[in-house]
Design a protein around this motif. Structure first.
Motif, PDB file in Angstrom:
ATOM      1  N   LYS A  56       0.843  -1.191   0.000  1.00 37.89           N
ATOM      2  CA  LYS A  56       0.000   0.000   0.000  1.00 37.89           C
ATOM      3  C   LYS A  56       0.879   1.243   0.000  1.00 37.89           C
ATOM      4  N   GLU A  60      -2.307   5.576   1.037  1.00 37.01           N
ATOM      5  CA  GLU A  60      -3.307   4.580   1.439  1.00 37.01           C
ATOM      6  C   GLU A  60      -3.142   4.194   2.910  1.00 37.01           C
ATOM      7  N   LYS A  64      -5.967   5.122   6.445  1.00 32.82           N
ATOM      8  CA  LYS A  64      -6.595   4.145   7.344  1.00 32.82           C
ATOM      9  C   LYS A  64      -6.400   4.490   8.812  1.00 32.82           C
TER      10      LYS A  64
END
Length: 65
Positions: A56, A60, A64
Motif C-alpha cells: 500500500k 493509502e 486508514k
C-alpha cells in the motif's frame, strides 16, 4: 570522506531533518574519528504516493489511521 544518504517519506520539518543530520554527523565524528567537515549527509524525500510498504502506498496507509 564519509557520506550518508537517507531515504524517507516526505513530511518532516526542516528543523527535524537538521536534527537528524546533526545526530548522524556527531555519531560518525565520534565513531569514525573524522572531522565534521568531512561528513556529508543527504536526505532524499519521496512523496507519499511514490513510497509503498506492505503493498500500500503511504497515502493509502495514512488514510486508514
Amino acid at each position: 570522506m564519509p557520506e550518508v544518504t537517507i531515504s524517507m517519506a516526505a513530511g518532516r520539518t526542516d528543523e527535524q531533518k537538521k536534527a537528524i543530520m546533526l545526530d548522524i554527523t556527531n555519531s560518525i565524528v565520534k565513531h569514525a574519528n573524522v572531522d565534521p567537515e568531512a561528513v556529508v549527509i543527504q536526505i532524499n524525500e519521496a512523496p507519499h504516493n511514490n513510497k509503498m510498504k506492505g503493498g500500500k502506498t503511504f497515502i493509502e496507509r495514512n488514510a486508514k489511521k
